[in-house]
Design an enzyme around this catalytic site. Structure first.
Site, PDB file in Angstrom:
ATOM      1  N   HIS A 133      42.122  40.763  52.525  1.00  0.00           N
ATOM      2  CA  HIS A 133      43.120  41.545  51.787  1.00  0.00           C
ATOM      3  C   HIS A 133      42.486  42.434  50.708  1.00  0.00           C
ATOM      4  CE1 HIS A 133      46.581  43.819  49.403  1.00  0.00           C
ATOM      5  NE2 HIS A 133      47.438  43.378  50.834  1.00  0.00           N
ATOM      6  N   LYS A 236      57.079  36.843  50.466  1.00  0.00           N
ATOM      7  CA  LYS A 236      56.331  36.745  51.992  1.00  0.00           C
ATOM      8  C   LYS A 236      56.923  35.665  52.519  1.00  0.00           C
ATOM      9  CE  LYS A 236      52.603  39.556  50.689  1.00  0.00           C
ATOM     10  NZ  LYS A 236      52.516  41.372  51.373  1.00  0.00           N
ATOM     11  N   CYS A 374      46.135  47.774  53.572  1.00  0.00           N
ATOM     12  CA  CYS A 374      44.682  47.358  52.148  1.00  0.00           C
ATOM     13  C   CYS A 374      44.103  46.564  52.711  1.00  0.00           C
ATOM     14  CB  CYS A 374      46.213  46.721  50.949  1.00  0.00           C
ATOM     15  SG  CYS A 374      47.467  47.345  50.721  1.00  0.00           S
TER      16      CYS A 374
END
Ligand code: 7TS
Length: 416
Positions: A133, A236, A374
């Site tokens: 990421h 998350k 991303c």
């Protein structure tokens, strides 16, 4: 409420009981029941988390670590209690190894700036992978630019798996740190982090694991992993936004200078000199995200009650079902077909831009993410500007997958 859901592994996972714990799922989008398949970007919160934060604000809020008054003590107990539970959950040796941050991104920036930067010079090297990421790329580029250090990248293969055989060849006595994700957000690849840590340690190199996508899907034991740093985000893992964790081995955190200065992180201050608090407060300048820490503690309790091993087994079945059903769609191309995968299906549909896919499926009430996730280097490797990505959590069911497949057929009709 799932607090009553059984954790008996012999019994099937009761997804309908779990879904009832997530009020946000119970709504219509464009006149259709919501199907939420974007948990890799941000998961939803159970009532237990909402209630814990509400209770905290209604009854206990004050600033932490500074008052003898009762509310301040309660707030401190709630905040530090959350730290204790998180430490226990990921099996840290001590709660002082748990630093609250704003999320994974801030945790990685902390390590880049406080651990790496002071030791980097113009011959130093940082090892990352092609599967990262951006938040595990850009912080290293920033400190590399400041110090003249260089970044070496472990490539991936056509399945979207790390070329692990090439890993050792990237390490040498100039390597300062290895930073790698545990599970890829763009492809769902589960990386061989045990091997990575073992090999890096044979060369005396510490390892940071970006655990943002691992925490919601797999058991994490930082002592068994033997990683030196582990970063994750509250939002998350069914907790609040604005909070995350950096785990670090105590001996490393002890040696690291504070990254941000201010209140909370000092012992004494004069204009000539300041001395710093011990761990973990040395790294928590300013008033922290107290309610968010409480919420994250409640999210961890919720996962413990459900049992992460049962969650993982259920999600694996659902991922297999999703992969099988999606494979029946003409023109679909899976991006990322790793042999070890968790909870993510990234794909393209021939002749249809992923953003158009996202828009049409949204009109059918189905939320997926489209874009580069991303992870632009991953998109470059596969020669696509973007993918459509369905990401699963334990509150998804087979009906959600069927609805996605139907919405994709609709998309194909529209773009016929
Ligand atoms: N690392 C990984 C592996 C991630 O998946 C993400 C966020 C981050 C770091 C950054 O986390 P943050 O909470 O600090 O922003 N991943 C995604 C995603 O896949 N879609 O939106 C955000």
């Amino acid at each position: 409420m799932t607090q009553v859901a059984t954790t008996d592994r012999a019994l099937p996972f009761d997804v309908e009981a779990v879904r009832a714990d997530f009020p946000v799922l119970d709504q219509q989008i464009h006149g259709k029941p919501l199907v939420y398949l974007d948990s890799a970007a941000s998961a939803q919160r159970p009532v237990a988390v909402l209630d814990a934060m509400d209770r905290y604000y209604r009854n206990n809020h004050a600033n932490v670590h500074r008052g003898v008054h009762t509310l301040s003590q309660r707030a401190t107990d709630d905040y530090e209690g959350a730290r204790q539970r998180i430490a226990q959950y990921i099996n840290a040796r001590s709660a002082c190894e748990i630093i609250f941050t704003r999320g994974t991104t801030e945790a990685i920036n902390l390590v880049a700036n406080s651990y790496a930067r002071p030791q980097l010079g113009n011959t130093s090297e940082i090892v990352i992978t092609q599967l990262e990421h951006h938040s595990n790329i850009v912080p290293w580029q920033l400190v590399a630019a400041q110090t003249g250090a260089s970044i070496r990248v472990l490539p991936i293969n056509d399945r979207g798996e790390l070329e692990i055989d090439q890993f050792e060849g990237l390490l040498n006595d100039r390597t300062c740190i290895v930073a790698v994700n545990h599970i890829s957000n763009a492809l769902g690849t589960i990386n061989p982090v045990n091997d990575i840590v073992r090999i890096a340690h044979q060369h005396g190199v510490p390892v940071l694991l970006d655990g943002a996508q691992a925490m919601p899907h797999t058991a994490v034991d930082v002592q068994a992993l033997d990683c030196d740093f582990f970063a994750f985000s509250g939002h998350k893992v069914f907790g609040p936004t604005g909070i995350g964790v950096l785990y670090g081995k105590e001996n490393l955190l002890e040696q690291m200078p504070p990254w941000q200065g201010g209140g909370e992180m000092i012992l004494s201050v004069t204009f000539e000199n300041s001395t710093y608090a011990g761990l973990p407060h040395k790294f928590e300048a300013g008033t922290p995200a107290i309610a968010e820490a409480v919420g994250l503690g409640a999210a961890i309790d919720y996962i413990v009650a459900l049992d992460i091993e049962r969650i993982a087994a259920y999600e694996q079945q659902l991922l297999d079902y999703a992969t099988e059903r999606l494979a029946t769609i003409d023109g679909i191309r899976f991006i990322g077909t790793a042999r070890e995968k968790a909870s993510v299906v990234s794909f393209t549909l021939e002749g249809i831009h992923p953003h158009d896919i996202g828009t049409i499926v949204d009109s059918e009430g189905v939320a997926i993410r489209t874009g580069h996730h991303c992870a632009m280097p991953v998109m470059d490797f596969f020669g696509v500007p973007a993918t459509a990505r369905a990401s699963l959590a334990f509150y998804n069911n087979r009906d959600d997958i069927d609805r996605l497949v139907d919405a994709l057929h609709k998309t194909k009709q529209v773009f016929g």
